[in-house]
Scaffold this active site. Sequence first.
Site, short mmCIF file in Angstrom:
data_model
loop_
_atom_site.label_atom_id
_atom_site.label_comp_id
_atom_site.label_asym_id
_atom_site.label_seq_id
_atom_site.Cartn_x
_atom_site.Cartn_y
_atom_site.Cartn_z
CB SER A 1 -8.17 9.81 8.60
OG SER A 1 -8.38 10.83 7.66
CD GLN B 1 -16.43 9.32 10.07
OE1 GLN B 1 -15.47 9.63 9.38
NE2 GLN B 1 -16.51 9.68 11.34
N GLY C 1 0.83 -1.20 0.00
CA GLY C 1 0.00 0.00 0.00
C GLY C 1 0.87 1.24 0.00
CB ALA C 2 2.07 3.40 -2.40
N GLY C 3 -0.36 4.58 0.12
CA GLY C 3 -1.00 5.81 0.57
C GLY C 3 -0.11 6.47 1.62
N GLY C 4 -0.67 7.40 2.35
CA GLY C 4 0.13 8.15 3.32
C GLY C 4 0.77 7.26 4.38
NE ARG D 1 -15.92 13.81 9.31
CZ ARG D 1 -14.83 13.56 8.62
NH1 ARG D 1 -14.43 12.31 8.45
NH2 ARG D 1 -14.11 14.54 8.14
CG PHE E 1 -12.20 19.67 10.54
CD1 PHE E 1 -11.98 20.60 9.55
CD2 PHE E 1 -12.28 18.33 10.17
CE1 PHE E 1 -11.84 20.22 8.23
CE2 PHE E 1 -12.13 17.94 8.86
CZ PHE E 1 -11.92 18.87 7.88
CG ASP F 1 -7.28 -5.24 -1.77
OD1 ASP F 1 -8.48 -5.55 -1.89
OD2 ASP F 1 -6.67 -4.54 -2.60
CB THR G 1 -13.83 19.10 3.01
OG1 THR G 1 -13.21 19.20 4.30
CG2 THR G 1 -14.01 20.52 2.48
CD GLU G 2 -16.03 17.36 10.23
OE1 GLU G 2 -16.36 16.21 9.92
OE2 GLU G 2 -15.45 17.63 11.29
CG HIS H 1 -15.87 9.42 4.76
ND1 HIS H 1 -15.35 9.85 3.56
CD2 HIS H 1 -15.14 10.04 5.72
CE1 HIS H 1 -14.35 10.68 3.80
NE2 HIS H 1 -14.19 10.81 5.10
N GLY I 1 1.59 3.94 4.29
CA GLY I 1 2.66 3.11 3.72
C GLY I 1 3.87 3.95 3.36
CG HIS J 1 -18.15 12.88 5.37
ND1 HIS J 1 -18.84 14.06 5.13
CD2 HIS J 1 -16.90 13.24 5.76
CE1 HIS J 1 -18.01 15.07 5.37
NE2 HIS J 1 -16.84 14.61 5.75
CG LEU K 1 -15.41 14.19 1.37
CD1 LEU K 1 -16.38 13.75 2.45
CD2 LEU K 1 -14.00 13.75 1.73
NE ARG L 1 -11.44 9.07 9.81
CZ ARG L 1 -11.53 10.20 9.12
NH1 ARG L 1 -11.04 11.33 9.62
NH2 ARG L 1 -12.13 10.23 7.95
#
Lengths: 598, 231
Positions: free
Chosen positions: A414, A252, A26-29, A298, A131, A233, A266-267, A365, A31, A254, A264, A409
């Site tokens: 996140s 959650q 996984g190469a999101g934030g 939320r 927020f 996955d 945003t809040e 969400h 990872g 949203h 989405l 959350r």
Amino acid sequence: MGDIDSIASSNLVTLARRKFDTLVIGAGGGGLRAALQLSQADANVAVVSKVFPTRSHTVAAQGGMNAALANVLPDNWHWHMYDTVKGSDYLGDQDAIEYMCRAASHLVVELEHAGVPFTRLEDGRIYQRAFGGQSQNFGGEQAVRTCAAADRTGHAILHTLYQQNIRAKTHFFDEHFAVDLILDDDGYVLGALTLEIETGELLLIEAKTTLLATGGAGQLFRTNTNAHINTGDGLAMVLRAGLPIQDMEFFQFHPTGIAGKGMLITEGARGEGGYLINKDGERFMARYAPKAKDLASRDVVSRAIAVEVRDGRGCGANGDHVFLKLDHLGAETVHKRLPGICDMVTTFLGIDPAVEHIPVYPTAHYTMGGIPTDRDGRVVAPVNSGEEPVPGLYAVGECACVSVHGANRLGGNSLLDIVVFGRAAGNDINEFLTANRYHRPLNDASVEQALTRLARWDRTGDGESVSQLRDELQSTMETYCGVFRSDEVLKEGVDEVLALEKRLEGAVLQDHSKTFNTARIEALELENLMELAIATVCSALERRESRGAHSRIDFTERDDVHWLKHSLFFKEDRRLDYKPVRMKPLSVESFPPKERVY
Amino acid sequence: MHFRIYRFNPETDREPYMQEYTIDDLDPSLMLRDALLHIKAQDETLSFRHSCGEGVCGSDGMNINGRNGLACVTSLSSLSEPIEIRPMPGLPVVRDLVVDMSQFFHHYRAVKPYLIVHDPVPEVEFRQTPEERDKLDGLYECILCGCCTTSCPSFWWNPDRFRGPAALLQAYRFLADSRDQATEQRLNELDGPYRLFRCHTIMSCVDVCPKGLNPTRAIHNIKKLMVKNSI
């Protein structure tokens, strides 16, 4: 099945192999933050991602990242901790929450130094906005805690982390799909079997540690804010490895997805001063959350919208949504602070949000549940009466459940979660690598389960299509496991999902080519979603209380006597177990459960 | 609605061909990606990349009625029929609408797309005024979809040596950042006849960018910096 077994065995002989110190899936934030920590410490890191890294879903995060910098109003990490514990409806583990909130300011500054183009205040410091669920002084006035790069904060952070990994020379295996974890008989995780999407070739990546950072499972639901790739996955891989996943009943919704479409909003739109109105033009959140109003948590806002619509106060011809009102903020603020929202609303609705109201409705969400970990990112599993780390296995981000989010959350937590625990896991992996210098021997038999799973999709002939089953699964989850739940509806939901699981066994692919076969990938993704749908409805059916995002119309109150505990779902026999919430923080007094009002 | 879609599977096809699809009852307010998913539900052999569905991940760049764009933010009502869809030009086709983007990313990595700071960093954030930060608007939002670079004739001619508009936009994103301390190095590395100077201001990049960015202006600004730095 004989032919499938022989295909699996022949694959094993010719299987390509690579060896690394550590494998990040996984190469999101999450990872990428972990990979960066490891590459900078000169570990040999492989990052496997089923899409090019900057396509990961972190890119879509909008509003920002919480940290008590106090750049705008007084703030400190302890207030942030209180808000997070309260937001979690007391299901969050307070040691992990303290750890995260304490680390937040340092990590935002670190990201800024790495190049994130945060929006700025007049004095040149990082811009922060209000927020939901934020307060000063333990439940007092609204706090301003969310650090933002316009409304493209996730994009800014993900690209920066990828760029820093380029600099640190991390090895990337782009467009490789992780099929399954490889374990030995002692329960050590030794890497994963992957599939190169472009060529259809298999690659076995052996590693001393494996970190799962595969994100959430928003594709469980028909209308969702998530990307097509968010199919959970990593969670499904963990279930198939015989390990449990935690708190899956907490999903959650949203409050402000574009009605009927799901994109989405945003809040941060409410943080900048926008608010929700019903068909009478009433600012209805004042009735549900007298103090925080539109910036309540939320779960609270989503339920309020659902109730307004249910009670006939919805907007539009079908009365099936409410409006998000921004026009009173002035075009300059709306266009400057929310440029991405303006683009999106113009593209998908053909309106300017600085002039016209946006139709919104609660939309699936975020996966609060996930792979149980400790605050070092180590995956843990029950052993006797306690729990122990699974050697060599880590998880961070939305796929993990530390749990810092508990039953609900907070917005802005996140992006914080992924960098805090990505970094923590990176550090712990470095220690593990120092103590475990050599790869453990990998027995070929341990790969066969994964090969068999793949070979199953080589079958030809007649059968249902994957896309049909996926559509039905998403509709089923939306109908039977949505914002409001009950025993009767959830029981039906379990039956429906199990029937779909049965039908999936008979599904057949029409496309058997090796080159960039996205149909095969979607089949493997659907198998993963199916595992998680079962985990979600079964966990939801058992939890006979309302807490955070899990709202039961037959058990409307929170029940701390019986249910202040985490659920653990096992694939085998669809068994549920429970474990206590860690109420003891690291250094401060515990926040005991109390009534949750906003 | 009537579609003509480029098909090529190297395992079975000797050469590419256009396949016709007709889909009835499509809501014209839907996006092209929705239509492609509709088609894929009937013919799962059609391969294309896509993910976020809202124009931020950059996966589904393709050539739509002769013009590069993102399928997920291109509304069907804006397209004349038959809707002709091809892979982005100038890069090798892997299969159907999927192109091999290795060269595109090679150029991206080559411009050192990361902040370079030589001084010791402070314990708090770098100060950057709102005006300095405004200079990054129109640059940092790039999603690396490849629409611009693959619509650039200069890139088609010299794909191995010309960096292309996307990479040059990124180069300028860091040159324009008040925090970055590698201006001279960055400019030196872009000097020479090809990497930067193959841009002939054709402006196809500006025309197609789905995020409304302006790589031509960024390239022009790099040239101005080069002049300023050389005197």
